[in-house]
Design a protein around this motif. Structure first.
Motif, short mmCIF file in Angstrom:
data_model
loop_
_atom_site.label_atom_id
_atom_site.label_comp_id
_atom_site.label_asym_id
_atom_site.label_seq_id
_atom_site.Cartn_x
_atom_site.Cartn_y
_atom_site.Cartn_z
N PRO A 121 -8.29 0.59 6.30
CA PRO A 121 -6.82 0.99 6.47
C PRO A 121 -6.20 1.30 7.28
CG PRO A 121 -7.68 2.56 5.22
CD PRO A 121 -9.05 1.92 5.37
N PRO A 122 -5.10 1.34 8.39
CA PRO A 122 -4.59 1.78 8.74
C PRO A 122 -4.94 3.59 9.18
CG PRO A 122 -3.01 0.87 7.58
CD PRO A 122 -4.26 0.58 6.73
N ILE A 123 -4.99 4.03 8.57
CA ILE A 123 -4.89 5.70 8.65
C ILE A 123 -6.64 5.90 9.96
CG2 ILE A 123 -6.92 6.09 6.31
CD1 ILE A 123 -4.30 8.59 7.81
N TRP A 124 -7.71 4.88 8.70
CA TRP A 124 -8.58 4.41 9.86
C TRP A 124 -9.08 5.05 11.21
CZ3 TRP A 124 -14.50 4.88 8.06
CH2 TRP A 124 -15.15 5.51 9.36
N LYS A 125 -8.14 3.79 11.79
CA LYS A 125 -7.39 4.20 12.92
C LYS A 125 -6.70 5.02 13.96
CE LYS A 125 -6.16 0.89 16.60
NZ LYS A 125 -5.83 -0.31 17.04
N LYS A 126 -5.49 5.31 12.99
CA LYS A 126 -5.02 6.03 13.25
C LYS A 126 -5.68 7.88 13.38
CE LYS A 126 -0.94 9.47 11.49
NZ LYS A 126 0.00 9.00 10.53
N LEU A 127 -6.63 8.23 12.27
CA LEU A 127 -7.14 9.37 12.68
C LEU A 127 -8.93 9.46 13.30
CD1 LEU A 127 -7.25 10.65 8.86
CD2 LEU A 127 -5.65 11.40 11.23
N ASN A 128 -8.90 7.73 13.89
CA ASN A 128 -10.07 7.56 14.70
C ASN A 128 -11.51 7.90 13.61
OD1 ASN A 128 -9.55 6.56 17.10
ND2 ASN A 128 -8.45 8.24 17.37
N LEU A 129 -12.03 8.04 12.37
CA LEU A 129 -12.96 8.72 11.11
C LEU A 129 -13.78 7.70 11.90
CD1 LEU A 129 -10.67 7.61 8.45
CD2 LEU A 129 -10.58 10.03 9.17
N VAL A 130 -15.15 8.02 11.52
CA VAL A 130 -16.42 7.59 11.46
C VAL A 130 -16.58 7.36 10.53
CG1 VAL A 130 -16.33 8.44 13.98
CG2 VAL A 130 -16.85 10.26 12.39
N HIS B 173 -5.17 14.73 4.53
CA HIS B 173 -4.67 13.76 4.86
C HIS B 173 -3.08 12.72 3.77
CE1 HIS B 173 -5.05 14.19 9.13
NE2 HIS B 173 -6.48 14.80 8.74
N CYS B 174 -2.36 12.87 2.80
CA CYS B 174 -2.34 12.29 1.46
C CYS B 174 -1.03 10.98 2.51
CB CYS B 174 -0.93 13.27 1.19
SG CYS B 174 -1.50 15.09 0.54
N ILE B 175 -1.99 9.78 1.83
CA ILE B 175 -1.10 8.54 2.07
C ILE B 175 -1.21 8.08 0.65
CG2 ILE B 175 -2.97 8.31 4.15
CD1 ILE B 175 -4.73 7.22 3.17
N GLU B 176 -0.11 6.60 1.04
CA GLU B 176 0.15 6.12 -0.58
C GLU B 176 -1.46 5.39 -1.02
OE1 GLU B 176 3.00 4.91 -1.65
OE2 GLU B 176 3.74 7.45 -0.19
N PRO B 177 -1.27 4.86 -2.08
CA PRO B 177 -2.37 4.39 -2.75
C PRO B 177 -2.67 3.39 -2.26
CG PRO B 177 -0.37 5.02 -4.92
CD PRO B 177 -0.06 4.96 -2.95
N LEU B 178 -4.03 2.25 -2.17
CA LEU B 178 -4.64 1.97 -1.03
C LEU B 178 -4.89 0.86 -1.85
CD1 LEU B 178 -6.88 4.37 0.82
CD2 LEU B 178 -4.99 2.89 1.32
N SER B 179 -4.84 -0.60 -0.91
CA SER B 179 -5.47 -1.91 -1.88
C SER B 179 -7.03 -1.64 -2.27
CB SER B 179 -5.53 -2.80 -1.07
OG SER B 179 -6.09 -2.90 -0.05
N TYR B 180 -7.64 -2.68 -3.50
CA TYR B 180 -8.66 -2.18 -3.71
C TYR B 180 -9.52 -2.53 -1.99
CZ TYR B 180 -13.02 -4.17 -6.08
OH TYR B 180 -14.54 -3.90 -6.57
N LEU B 181 -9.53 -3.30 -1.31
CA LEU B 181 -10.54 -3.80 -0.64
C LEU B 181 -10.62 -2.27 1.09
CD1 LEU B 181 -10.46 -7.60 0.35
CD2 LEU B 181 -11.63 -6.49 -1.20
N GLU B 182 -9.09 -2.41 0.95
CA GLU B 182 -8.98 -0.48 1.65
C GLU B 182 -9.89 0.51 1.64
OE1 GLU B 182 -5.14 -1.61 4.44
OE2 GLU B 182 -4.54 -1.51 1.90
N PHE B 183 -9.89 0.60 0.12
CA PHE B 183 -9.48 2.04 -0.69
C PHE B 183 -11.47 2.24 -0.74
CE2 PHE B 183 -11.20 4.17 -3.92
CZ PHE B 183 -10.78 5.69 -3.65
N ASN B 184 -12.77 0.84 -0.84
CA ASN B 184 -13.89 0.35 -1.22
C ASN B 184 -14.62 0.94 0.49
OD1 ASN B 184 -14.88 0.44 -4.11
ND2 ASN B 184 -13.22 -0.96 -4.39
#
Length: 367
Positions: A192-201, A261-272
């Motif tokens: 999901p967009p939050i991955w790139k936004k926060l540079n998650l690993v 980081h509170c975000i909107e509900p994610l789609s199935y593929l993004e959440f998993n």
């Protein structure tokens, strides 16, 4: 004349459970098997990421009808679904109504079907939390009390039904169709967009979901839960897709943590995708405990009970309880690297829907 099955879906968890069944039914139809289905969406969930995106991502055809029964209290929603589904079933008679899970739509449509003398099959039958404060438990009890055919996910569910007087010839231990969806679509998970936004690993953040009334309806309780988690999470990011129910309460709280980081509900593929790469999941959702266990991700359930005991005895799930301070011990175990390893859960293997459809074809002889 075709053997007809009406499939009910209404809320987010339903879609993952019906998708593989629909795929198997389509496969049978392509081979010329005398079976057909009608997909009825009650409209219980109407947020795009809580509902409509699932049809596209899980490759489910658009429903034959949407009853648009959203909003209102439990009673109002159940009444609306019953009124509209009665019209639907009278206009489109069927041999069998197949309901899944434990949401309001499950119970309401089962009642309507039986009153119109139509057989009911329940996928995910027999699971129990024994907590009547949960609306889902009431839905399970009512649905199973009027179901004709029971498709179960575990031996525990089988025993529950048998002990409640259900004859063994009506209980079919098929496994977990939601895990069918998880395994089939695992290669298609995407960030999901939050991955790139926060540079998650991977393995360096937690995923949290909360929506149970016991956890989110009281502002002070929700604040204490979040405060405890943030204070003992080793300063790693917490990704919190916020359920609409929780959002209303959260907006009234003055909570501000740099790593929350509170975000909107994610789609199935993004959440998993987030779950698959998380260090752990903190949740009060039964379905997420199943998905986390199959993916080998540590899971902490903020409830006093669970209707899915196999996620604890065989999976990676731990029942924390509803006292927020109890999570401190479990977070400590997580960061010490002493979390338990999960093992194989019987028939959670990706072939549950295939077993369901084989039974449905056998049942054709008796309906």
């Amino acid at each position: 004349m075709n053997y007809k099955i009406t499939i009910i879906a209404g809320a987010r968890p339903n879609f993952m459970k019906i998708a593989p069944i629909i795929h198997e039914l389509e496969n049978e139809k392509s081979k010329g098997t005398d079976i057909d289905y009608r997909l009825v969406h009650t409209g219980q969930h109407y947020d795009k990421n809580m509902s409509s995106s699932f049809f596209e991502q899980l490759k489910i055809p658009q429903p034959h009808v949407n009853l648009n029964c959203n909003g209102g209290s439990h009673a109002e929603q159940a009444a609306s679904i019953m009124v509209e589904f009665e019209k639907e079933l009278i206009s489109n008679p069927t041999n069998l109504v197949l309901v899944v899970g434990d949401v309001t739509s499950t119970m309401a449509c089962a009642i309507v079907a039986q009153k119109l003398h139509t057989k009911v099959a329940h996928v995910e039958a027999g699971i129990r939390s024994y907590d009547w404060s949960m609306p889902e438990e009431i839905n399970r009890l009512i649905t199973d009390s009027i179901t004709n055919y029971f498709f179960t996910t575990s031996e525990t569910a089988n025993r529950t039904l048998f002990n409640n007087g259900v004859s063994e010839d009506r209980i079919f231990f098929v496994g977990n169709t939601m895990i069918d969806s998880l395994l089939k679509f695992k290669p298609y998970f995407f960030a999901p967009p939050i991955w790139k936004k926060l540079n998650l690993v991977p393995n360096n953040y937690l995923v949290m979901t909360l929506h149970r009334p016991a956890n989110v309806d009281q502002e002070n309780k929700l604040k204490l839960i979040i405060d405890c988690i943030m204070s003992y999470s080793n300063n790693i990011s917490i990704i919190f897709p916020v359920h609409p129910r929780t959002k209303r309460v959260l907006e009234r709280l003055e909570i501000s943590y740099r790593k929350l980081h509170c975000i909107e509900p994610l789609s199935y593929l993004e959440f998993n995708y987030l779950v698959e790469n998380a260090k752990a999941v903190i949740t009060d959702s039964g379905g997420i405990t199943e998905e986390a266990s199959i993916q080998g991700i540590p899971c902490m359930t903020l409830r006093d009970n669970t209707e899915r005991p196999e996620t604890i005895s065989l999976g990676t799930n731990v029942l924390v309880g509803t006292d927020p301070k109890k999570i401190i011990l479990h977070l400590g175990n997580l960061f010490k690297g002493t979390w338990k390893k999960g093992s194989i859960i019987p028939k959670w293997d990706g072939y549950a829907a295939n077993r369901v459809v084989k039974v449905l074809l056998e049942l054709k002889k008796n309906i």
